[in-house]
Structures are given as structure tokens and as C-alpha cells.
Design a protein around this motif. Structure first.
Motif, PDB file in Angstrom:
ATOM      1  N   LEU A  14       0.854  -1.198   0.000  1.00  0.00           N
ATOM      2  CA  LEU A  14       0.000   0.000   0.000  1.00  0.00           C
ATOM      3  C   LEU A  14       0.891   1.250   0.000  1.00  0.00           C
ATOM      4  O   LEU A  14       1.914   1.279   0.684  1.00  0.00           O
ATOM      5  CB  LEU A  14      -0.881  -0.023   1.252  1.00  0.00           C
ATOM      6  CG  LEU A  14      -2.069   0.933   1.232  1.00  0.00           C
ATOM      7  CD1 LEU A  14      -3.111   0.512   0.185  1.00  0.00           C
ATOM      8  CD2 LEU A  14      -2.726   1.000   2.612  1.00  0.00           C
ATOM      9  N   ASP A  15       0.501   2.265  -0.760  1.00  0.00           N
ATOM     10  CA  ASP A  15       1.322   3.482  -0.826  1.00  0.00           C
ATOM     11  C   ASP A  15       1.316   4.190   0.534  1.00  0.00           C
ATOM     12  O   ASP A  15       0.377   4.045   1.336  1.00  0.00           O
ATOM     13  CB  ASP A  15       0.806   4.415  -1.924  1.00  0.00           C
ATOM     14  CG  ASP A  15      -0.590   4.899  -1.618  1.00  0.00           C
ATOM     15  OD1 ASP A  15      -0.731   5.969  -1.018  1.00  0.00           O
ATOM     16  OD2 ASP A  15      -1.559   4.162  -1.938  1.00  0.00           O
ATOM     17  N   SER A  18      -1.853   6.232   1.679  1.00  0.00           N
ATOM     18  CA  SER A  18      -3.019   5.445   2.114  1.00  0.00           C
ATOM     19  C   SER A  18      -2.734   4.776   3.458  1.00  0.00           C
ATOM     20  O   SER A  18      -3.626   4.645   4.311  1.00  0.00           O
ATOM     21  CB  SER A  18      -3.371   4.367   1.093  1.00  0.00           C
ATOM     22  OG  SER A  18      -3.531   4.931  -0.175  1.00  0.00           O
ATOM     23  N   ARG A  19      -1.471   4.362   3.643  1.00  0.00           N
ATOM     24  CA  ARG A  19      -1.129   3.738   4.930  1.00  0.00           C
ATOM     25  C   ARG A  19      -1.256   4.754   6.066  1.00  0.00           C
ATOM     26  O   ARG A  19      -1.858   4.459   7.106  1.00  0.00           O
ATOM     27  CB  ARG A  19       0.295   3.170   4.871  1.00  0.00           C
ATOM     28  CG  ARG A  19       0.640   2.322   6.085  1.00  0.00           C
ATOM     29  CD  ARG A  19       2.031   1.756   6.005  1.00  0.00           C
ATOM     30  NE  ARG A  19       3.027   2.792   5.960  1.00  0.00           N
ATOM     31  CZ  ARG A  19       3.974   2.910   5.033  1.00  0.00           C
ATOM     32  NH1 ARG A  19       4.075   2.043   4.056  1.00  0.00           N
ATOM     33  NH2 ARG A  19       4.831   3.912   5.071  1.00  0.00           N
ATOM     34  N   ALA A  21      -3.150   7.305   6.173  1.00  0.00           N
ATOM     35  CA  ALA A  21      -4.583   7.566   6.404  1.00  0.00           C
ATOM     36  C   ALA A  21      -5.177   6.452   7.269  1.00  0.00           C
ATOM     37  O   ALA A  21      -5.961   6.709   8.191  1.00  0.00           O
ATOM     38  CB  ALA A  21      -5.314   7.668   5.074  1.00  0.00           C
ATOM     39  N   ALA A  22      -4.777   5.213   7.000  1.00  0.00           N
ATOM     40  CA  ALA A  22      -5.297   4.081   7.789  1.00  0.00           C
ATOM     41  C   ALA A  22      -4.803   4.163   9.233  1.00  0.00           C
ATOM     42  O   ALA A  22      -5.518   3.793  10.165  1.00  0.00           O
ATOM     43  CB  ALA A  22      -4.869   2.760   7.159  1.00  0.00           C
ATOM     44  N   HIS A  31      -8.320  -2.455   9.186  1.00  0.00           N
ATOM     45  CA  HIS A  31      -7.248  -2.306   8.192  1.00  0.00           C
ATOM     46  C   HIS A  31      -6.234  -3.418   8.423  1.00  0.00           C
ATOM     47  O   HIS A  31      -6.020  -3.840   9.566  1.00  0.00           O
ATOM     48  CB  HIS A  31      -6.547  -0.954   8.360  1.00  0.00           C
ATOM     49  CG  HIS A  31      -7.482   0.207   8.278  1.00  0.00           C
ATOM     50  ND1 HIS A  31      -7.906   0.736   7.083  1.00  0.00           N
ATOM     51  CD2 HIS A  31      -8.085   0.933   9.245  1.00  0.00           C
ATOM     52  CE1 HIS A  31      -8.726   1.742   7.323  1.00  0.00           C
ATOM     53  NE2 HIS A  31      -8.861   1.878   8.630  1.00  0.00           N
TER      54      HIS A  31
END
Ligand code: PLP
Ligand code: COI
Length: 360
Positions: A14-15, A18-19, A21-22, A31
Motif C-alpha cells: 500500500l502506498d 493510504s497507509r 490515512a489508515a 485495516h
């Protein structure tokens, strides 16, 4: 026993955006990190084919015995990011030990503890960027299931062990607020001679209808009473329970084979004794709990477990009505124990018990 782990890094993790954000507000169990560890067992080869690889769906035969007879066990543990940047595990050898007790009860193979620990540490290492800071943690879920395609009822001859990881914040939707319990009159969790002390999926499947009742009544967790007399407090669907008294006593129900021997429970007993509380493992009846809460001698109660950490119990609902515990808020003893436990877990206090292991 030595086992060589093959590492096949995820080709497209995962970029970073996005990581992040999670990790910002992870909640619980929503997640998942990029990798997983798998190890296989069969009766001819024993443990073999250990891999760290991209997390992906399993391909499983529709006759795999886990899908029919639920031969499955799991563990729950966490990795924490210490203030010095190290990634820490809390008493992971206790999870390895309990995993094998669960395996024994479910007629599954024993996994050498060093291999369990290596699997967990390898996953944390490869997915170390997924360990949240700021009070969060990386929840680790080791589990094992039978995958032999066979419908006869007997212990299977092949199994998969796997570890996945999930960034975690607060388990309960209202964060640190005191929780509300539902005492089910209809269902029990575990009977003497049953599987209550094992961390097997079936125990949780059997608890879901009562948990649904709890949710329908705006309660956070179901509280189970003993299966024989329907009188003694045992534990919650996914946590152990403690009672705090105004004279410095702390009581938790005894382990008699129907309660999961929680590692948080055990740690709290030690910490509480060090703080001068008088700790005992003794039966508490639901009636006595209500009476002591009404008289004010019982001032606090809390739930504890890896996912929940320590959560104050504010009120309790049963078919007989509702009562408050203390002033309905998380009390000072509960808060002090939670602060102490989380400080130890994160390496913010000297590790005087040898409970903390750095991951790499
Ligand atoms: N009881 C049940 C039924 C659980 O699922 C858990 C969570 O793992 C616990 C107690 C607490 O155990 P631990 O403190 O080892 O996480
Ligand atoms: C844990 O605390 O690890 C559990 O397995 C309990 C569950 C409520 C997630």
C-alpha cells in the motif's frame, strides 16, 4: 527445531499516503498490513513451508474440516512503538504458551514456541511501518486451522498456521468512556469440561447471539454467568473482569477451566499487588455484585484484554433492571492500573518484570 522462513516481499505494498490515512484513526480490526506469515503442518512432514509473503486470500477446499467442524484457534497480541523508536512486544511468550494449550484442547499440533515467536517478529519487522505511534498499536492475530479435505469427524491431518496484523486504536466505539454490559439470561459461554479456557473460534461463534442482544440494548459487551448455577460472574465475550472495593481489595473470578486465562488479567494482578491492593481470585455472584454496588462498598469494575486494554464498566443491564457501578464513569483505580499497564507495554517504565521484548 529449525525452520527456514522464505520471504517474498509484497510486489505492490500500500502506498505511504493510504497507509498513513489508515494509521490516523485505525479503529479496531478494519485495516490490514501488507504481509502475512504462513506455516503448514501435516502428519508426514510436520511443520514446513514457512513463508513471509503478501497478504492474500487462502484457497481452501470446500471439504476442509475447519469449515465443518471448526477446528480453529487464535491468539491476540500487540506490538507498540516505544518513545525511543523501538518496536516492543508484551509478554509474547505467554501467547505462544497459551496457543499450545488451545491447540492441545482442540486436538491440533503443537507449534514450538520459538517458531511462534519468530513468525510474529518477522511479520512485525516486515510491516514495521504499520505500527502506529500516538497511543495506537499493531494488533497481531496468530491463528491455526485444519485444512484437510475430509468429512469424517476426527482431528485433521493437515493445518495452516498464519499471522496477520492490523493497526489498532480504541476497541470500543466510545473510546475511553466507561462501557455498559448486558447480562444474558439465555446463553452461557462455557461449561465445565468444555472449551472455555481455549482461545478457539467456536467459543466466539457461540457468543455472538448474546452479543447481538447486547448491541440491541445499546450495551458494549455481553457478560456471561456460569453455566451450572447461572449465578457466578465469569467473563465477557472477549475480556476478563475485575471488581474494585473501597477497602483496597481487587477481585477477579478464578480460572476453573471455563474462563480464558487472560495475559492482561495476570499482568494486572501483579501490578495491582505492587501498588498495595489486596488481590484475590474468588467467585463473585451477580447478586452480590449488585448489592455491593448499591451499598457503595464496590466502587469500580473493569474489563481487560489485549484488544480492550482496561475499560471501566459504568453500568450493567440484566432482565432484572439496570444498575450503575460507582458513579458510572471510569474510576481512579481503573485509570491508575490502565496508565501503569500501558506505560509498561510502551517501554515508558523500567521493565522490572522482564515482560517487554524488542522486536528487532
Ligand atoms: N477473555 C476472552 C473471552 C478473550 O477473548 C480475551 C481476549 O483475548 C480475554 C479474556 C483477555 O485475554 P488477554 O488479556 O490475554 O488478551
Ligand atoms: C483480544 O483481546 O485479543 C481478543 O481476542 C478479544 C476480541 C474481543 C478481539
Amino acid at each position: 527445531m529449525t525452520l527456514v522462513f522464505e520471504t517474498i516481499p509484497h510486489p505492490r505494498p500500500l502506498d505511504a499516503g493510504s497507509r498513513s490515512a489508515a494509521l490516523e484513526n485505525p479503529g479496531f480490526g478494519k485495516h490490514f498490513t501488507d504481509h502475512m506469515v504462513t506455516i503448514r503442518w501435516n502428519s508426514e512432514a510436520g511443520w514446513h513451508d514457512a513463508r513471509v509473503e503478501a497478504r492474500r486470500p487462502f484457497e481452501i477446499d470446500p471439504a476442509a474440516s475447519v469449515l465443518h467442524y471448526a477446528q480453529e484457534i487464535f491468539e491476540g497480541m500487540k506490538a507498540y512503538r516505544g518513545a525511543d523508536g523501538r518496536i516492543l512486544l508484551f509478554r509474547p511468550e505467554e501467547n505462544a504458551r497459551r496457543f499450545n494449550l488451545s491447540a492441545e484442547r482442540m486436538a491440533m499440533p503443537q507449534l514450538p514456541e520459538d517458531i511462534f515467536l519468530e513468525a510474529v517478529k518477522r511479520l512485525v519487522d516486515v510491516d514495521r511501518d504499520w505500527v502506529p505511534g500516538n497511543g495506537g498499536s499493531l494488533y497481531l492475530r496468530p491463528f491455526m486451522f485444519s485444512d484437510e479435505a475430509f468429512l469424517g469427524v476426527r482431528p485433521a491431518s493437515s493445518y495452516v498456521f498464519c499471522v496477520i496484523a492490523s493497526p489498532a486504536g480504541a476497541y470500543f466505539r466510545n473510546g475511553d468512556d466507561a462501557i455498559r454490559l448486558w447480562v444474558t439470561p439465555d446463553y452461557t459461554r462455557a461449561a465445565p469440561g468444555g472449551t472455555g479456557a481455549a482461545k478457539c473460534g467456536g467459543n466466539y461463534a457461540g457468543s455472538l447471539l448474546a452479543q447481538r442482544q447486547a448491541i440491541a440494548r445499546e450495551c458494549d459487551q455481553v457478560l456471561f454467568l456460569d453455566a451450572v448455577e447461572g449465578r457466578w460472574v465469569e467473563e465477557l465475550g472477549g475480556m476478563n473482569i475485575f471488581f474494585v472495593f473501597d477497602d483496597g481489595r481487587l477481585i477477579t473470578p478464578p480460572l476453573r477451566g471455563t474462563i480464558l486465562p487472560g495475559i492482561t488479567r495476570d499482568s494486572i494482578m501483579t501490578i495491582a499487588r505492587e501498588r498495595g491492593l489486596t488481590v484475590s481470585e474468588a467467585p463473585v455472584s451477580f447478586d452480590q455484585w449488585q448489592a455491593d454496588a448499591a451499598s457503595g462498598s464496590l466502587t469500580e469494575a473493569f474489563a481487560c484484554g489485549t484488544a480492550a486494554v482496561i475499560a471501566g464498566i459504568g453500568s450493567v443491564l440484566s432482565p432484572g433492571g439496570q444498575f450503575a457501578v460507582g458513579d458510572g464513569k471510569t474510576g481512579p483505580v481503573t485509570t491508575a492500573l490502565r496508565d501503569e499497564l500501558t506505560a509498561l507495554q510502551r517501554g515508558d517504565r523500567p521493565d522490572r518484570h522482564g515482560w517487554v521484548q524488542a522486536c528487532s
